[in-house]
Scaffold this motif. Structure first.
Motif, PDB file in Angstrom:
ATOM      1  N   ILE A 152      46.029  33.763  45.111  1.00  0.00           N
ATOM      2  CA  ILE A 152      46.462  35.004  44.802  1.00  0.00           C
ATOM      3  C   ILE A 152      47.690  35.297  44.479  1.00  0.00           C
ATOM      4  O   ILE A 152      48.444  36.518  44.670  1.00  0.00           O
ATOM      5  CB  ILE A 152      46.107  35.974  45.926  1.00  0.00           C
ATOM      6  CG1 ILE A 152      46.720  35.384  47.433  1.00  0.00           C
ATOM      7  CG2 ILE A 152      44.353  36.322  46.322  1.00  0.00           C
ATOM      8  CD1 ILE A 152      46.531  36.760  48.391  1.00  0.00           C
ATOM      9  N   ILE A 204      40.857  42.061  46.674  1.00  0.00           N
ATOM     10  CA  ILE A 204      41.348  42.930  45.588  1.00  0.00           C
ATOM     11  C   ILE A 204      40.458  44.400  45.528  1.00  0.00           C
ATOM     12  O   ILE A 204      41.253  45.300  45.023  1.00  0.00           O
ATOM     13  CB  ILE A 204      41.059  41.947  44.184  1.00  0.00           C
ATOM     14  CG1 ILE A 204      42.302  40.963  44.491  1.00  0.00           C
ATOM     15  CG2 ILE A 204      41.659  43.050  43.263  1.00  0.00           C
ATOM     16  CD1 ILE A 204      41.853  39.894  43.261  1.00  0.00           C
ATOM     17  N   SER A 205      39.308  44.210  45.808  1.00  0.00           N
ATOM     18  CA  SER A 205      38.605  45.695  45.838  1.00  0.00           C
ATOM     19  C   SER A 205      38.845  46.684  46.892  1.00  0.00           C
ATOM     20  O   SER A 205      38.144  47.721  46.838  1.00  0.00           O
ATOM     21  CB  SER A 205      36.927  45.060  45.709  1.00  0.00           C
ATOM     22  OG  SER A 205      36.880  44.405  44.482  1.00  0.00           O
ATOM     23  N   THR A 264      44.977  45.220  50.056  1.00  0.00           N
ATOM     24  CA  THR A 264      45.541  46.210  49.298  1.00  0.00           C
ATOM     25  C   THR A 264      46.439  47.115  49.768  1.00  0.00           C
ATOM     26  O   THR A 264      46.352  47.669  50.941  1.00  0.00           O
ATOM     27  CB  THR A 264      44.379  46.809  48.446  1.00  0.00           C
ATOM     28  OG1 THR A 264      43.735  47.773  49.277  1.00  0.00           O
ATOM     29  CG2 THR A 264      43.539  45.830  47.606  1.00  0.00           C
ATOM     30  N   GLU A 319      49.515  43.985  43.962  1.00  0.00           N
ATOM     31  CA  GLU A 319      48.000  44.538  44.139  1.00  0.00           C
ATOM     32  C   GLU A 319      47.620  43.895  45.683  1.00  0.00           C
ATOM     33  O   GLU A 319      46.851  44.676  46.015  1.00  0.00           O
ATOM     34  CB  GLU A 319      47.287  43.517  43.110  1.00  0.00           C
ATOM     35  CG  GLU A 319      47.705  44.192  41.798  1.00  0.00           C
ATOM     36  CD  GLU A 319      46.596  43.409  40.653  1.00  0.00           C
ATOM     37  OE1 GLU A 319      45.750  42.672  41.091  1.00  0.00           O
ATOM     38  OE2 GLU A 319      47.048  43.384  39.257  1.00  0.00           O
ATOM     39  N   LEU A 320      48.345  43.186  46.302  1.00  0.00           N
ATOM     40  CA  LEU A 320      48.149  42.310  47.429  1.00  0.00           C
ATOM     41  C   LEU A 320      49.319  42.456  48.399  1.00  0.00           C
ATOM     42  O   LEU A 320      50.344  41.815  47.609  1.00  0.00           O
ATOM     43  CB  LEU A 320      47.178  41.384  47.501  1.00  0.00           C
ATOM     44  CG  LEU A 320      45.583  41.242  46.929  1.00  0.00           C
ATOM     45  CD1 LEU A 320      45.256  39.712  46.858  1.00  0.00           C
ATOM     46  CD2 LEU A 320      45.112  42.231  47.842  1.00  0.00           C
ATOM     47  N   ARG A 335      52.218  41.306  41.275  1.00  0.00           N
ATOM     48  CA  ARG A 335      52.118  42.422  40.709  1.00  0.00           C
ATOM     49  C   ARG A 335      51.983  43.452  41.558  1.00  0.00           C
ATOM     50  O   ARG A 335      51.824  44.482  41.577  1.00  0.00           O
ATOM     51  CB  ARG A 335      50.597  42.472  39.963  1.00  0.00           C
ATOM     52  CG  ARG A 335      50.607  41.684  38.632  1.00  0.00           C
ATOM     53  CD  ARG A 335      49.594  41.814  37.563  1.00  0.00           C
ATOM     54  NE  ARG A 335      48.360  41.473  38.237  1.00  0.00           N
ATOM     55  CZ  ARG A 335      47.647  40.500  38.001  1.00  0.00           C
ATOM     56  NH1 ARG A 335      48.033  39.332  37.539  1.00  0.00           N
ATOM     57  NH2 ARG A 335      46.376  40.245  38.771  1.00  0.00           N
ATOM     58  N   LYS A 355      38.266  36.342  47.292  1.00  0.00           N
ATOM     59  CA  LYS A 355      39.540  37.105  46.429  1.00  0.00           C
ATOM     60  C   LYS A 355      38.830  38.349  45.849  1.00  0.00           C
ATOM     61  O   LYS A 355      39.699  39.293  45.819  1.00  0.00           O
ATOM     62  CB  LYS A 355      39.687  36.041  45.428  1.00  0.00           C
ATOM     63  CG  LYS A 355      40.621  36.462  44.458  1.00  0.00           C
ATOM     64  CD  LYS A 355      41.166  35.409  43.404  1.00  0.00           C
ATOM     65  CE  LYS A 355      42.321  35.876  42.587  1.00  0.00           C
ATOM     66  NZ  LYS A 355      42.771  34.850  41.476  1.00  0.00           N
ATOM     67  N   GLN A 356      37.854  38.448  45.269  1.00  0.00           N
ATOM     68  CA  GLN A 356      37.215  39.883  44.547  1.00  0.00           C
ATOM     69  C   GLN A 356      37.197  40.929  45.679  1.00  0.00           C
ATOM     70  O   GLN A 356      37.542  42.059  45.401  1.00  0.00           O
ATOM     71  CB  GLN A 356      35.873  39.437  43.889  1.00  0.00           C
ATOM     72  CG  GLN A 356      35.418  40.574  43.185  1.00  0.00           C
ATOM     73  CD  GLN A 356      36.613  41.008  41.934  1.00  0.00           C
ATOM     74  OE1 GLN A 356      37.065  40.157  41.428  1.00  0.00           O
ATOM     75  NE2 GLN A 356      36.756  42.399  41.949  1.00  0.00           N
ATOM     76  N   ASP A 402      49.393  35.568  41.566  1.00  0.00           N
ATOM     77  CA  ASP A 402      49.479  36.579  40.714  1.00  0.00           C
ATOM     78  C   ASP A 402      49.232  38.053  41.162  1.00  0.00           C
ATOM     79  O   ASP A 402      50.071  38.998  40.810  1.00  0.00           O
ATOM     80  CB  ASP A 402      48.639  36.485  39.488  1.00  0.00           C
ATOM     81  CG  ASP A 402      48.833  35.149  38.861  1.00  0.00           C
ATOM     82  OD1 ASP A 402      50.038  34.686  38.795  1.00  0.00           O
ATOM     83  OD2 ASP A 402      48.036  34.782  38.021  1.00  0.00           O
ATOM     84  N   GLU A 403      48.213  38.380  42.015  1.00  0.00           N
ATOM     85  CA  GLU A 403      48.270  39.768  42.546  1.00  0.00           C
ATOM     86  C   GLU A 403      49.273  40.112  43.429  1.00  0.00           C
ATOM     87  O   GLU A 403      49.401  41.277  43.542  1.00  0.00           O
ATOM     88  CB  GLU A 403      46.618  39.524  43.546  1.00  0.00           C
ATOM     89  CG  GLU A 403      45.440  39.425  42.531  1.00  0.00           C
ATOM     90  CD  GLU A 403      45.240  38.125  41.975  1.00  0.00           C
ATOM     91  OE1 GLU A 403      44.457  38.008  40.988  1.00  0.00           O
ATOM     92  OE2 GLU A 403      46.015  37.153  42.417  1.00  0.00           O
TER      93      GLU A 403
END
Length: 304
Positions: free
Chosen positions: A256, A243-244, A170, A264-265, A262, A239-240, A258-259
């Protein structure tokens, strides 16, 4: 001489299930009736077919030989019976496929759903594993694996483009820690580790030397052993976790997308990223003449 051919069918199902209870449920008979049929078959053959414990069964050497010889014959009979469904403009039967979460969800899920819609009488059993599985001994009709991990005696059909791996985190994590610029920098980071069920350790991360072709090459690949606070055995959890903000993860890029889009990653160590040959559907040659299996291959192959 075998009195009843159904006893051989009972034997095959019991060998496939590894349990008299499960086999009996599958055949719709009582466990005692199935056990009696197996004992009768053993008496007729004058040989022990199963080693039994209180919880499970396993074929003896003789039983496994009989199973391997009989299975193709019964499958051929089943395939020929199922092939008659083409006269009703459909197909029926059951297919057992082994793969992993990424292959099923990111690569072929939509095609499998279309296959089931096209053939509503077909039953699909999907088994997801991180470990490499012998599909023959595991009683699967087919497996899905990356090209470099295929068994040599199998027929293989490519079903996906090359898979791009990368190291991601992240923006918040990277803001708190210096983003790695070289592989040695990974030693100073928290890494999200993956436990491989068939091994007694953690899955290694693989990279290609900087400036080299990113395509996987076993003679050039750099293997690195990650260390971290978090050890997982499921790609969903990996994956979780990334993202966390739990650290760096080595993960397939299309898992990943989409992340990434956006923001996010973020990918790091891009110059070292490895590309693997894509996923293949692989299967023993005895399956290739089955109309049902041909339909599955036609559904999954890349030119569809």
């Amino acid at each position: 001489m075998i009195d009843n051919i159904n006893e051989l069918r009972t034997f095959i199902v019991a060998a496939q299930q590894g349990s008299f209870t499960k086999a009996a449920a599958k055949l719709g008979v009582s466990t005692s009736a199935l056990s009696h049929a197996i004992r009768k078959l053993e008496e007729q053959l004058n040989i022990k077919l199963f080693n039994r414990t209180t919880r499970s069964i396993a074929t003896t050497e003789a039983g496994e030989q009989l199973f391997q010889n009989l299975l193709p014959l019964f499958e051929s009979i089943e395939d020929n019976i199922n092939a008659l469904s083409t006269f009703r403009n459909t197909l029926s039967g059951k297919l057992r496929i082994n793969g992993n979460d990424h292959a099923f969800l990111c690569v072929i899920w939509d095609k499998l759903m279309a296959f089931m819609t096209r053939y509503p009488e077909v039953e699909l059993e999907l088994t997801s594993d991180l470990k490499f599985v012998d599909i023959v001994s595991g009683r699967f009709d087919a497996g899905i694996r990356l090209g470099h991990g295929l068994q040599q005696d199998m027929i293989a059909v490519k079903i996906a483009d090359d898979m791009q791996m990368g190291v991601f985190a992240t923006p918040h994590y990277l803001a708190q820690h210096n983003a790695p610029k070289a592989l040695d920098d990974l030693n100073h980071h928290r890494c999200i580790c993956v436990k491989i069920p068939s091994m007694d350790g953690v899955m290694q991360w693989e990279f290609m030397p900087k400036g080299k072709n990113r395509k996987y090459n076993p003679n050039q690949v750099i293997k690195w052993q990650p260390k971290g606070q978090l050890l997982l055995n499921n790609s969903h959890l990996v994956k979780q976790a990334v993202i966390s903000g739990q650290g760096l993860a080595w993960i397939a890029k299309n898992w990943i997308y989409d992340e990434i889009e956006r923001g996010e990653l973020v990918e790091v160590l891009v110059d070292y990223a490895v590309h693997y040959d894509g996923y293949y559907l692989y299967y023993p040659n005895r399956r290739q003449d089955s109309p049902l299996f041909k339909a599955l291959v036609d559904c999954l192959k890349m030119d569809k």
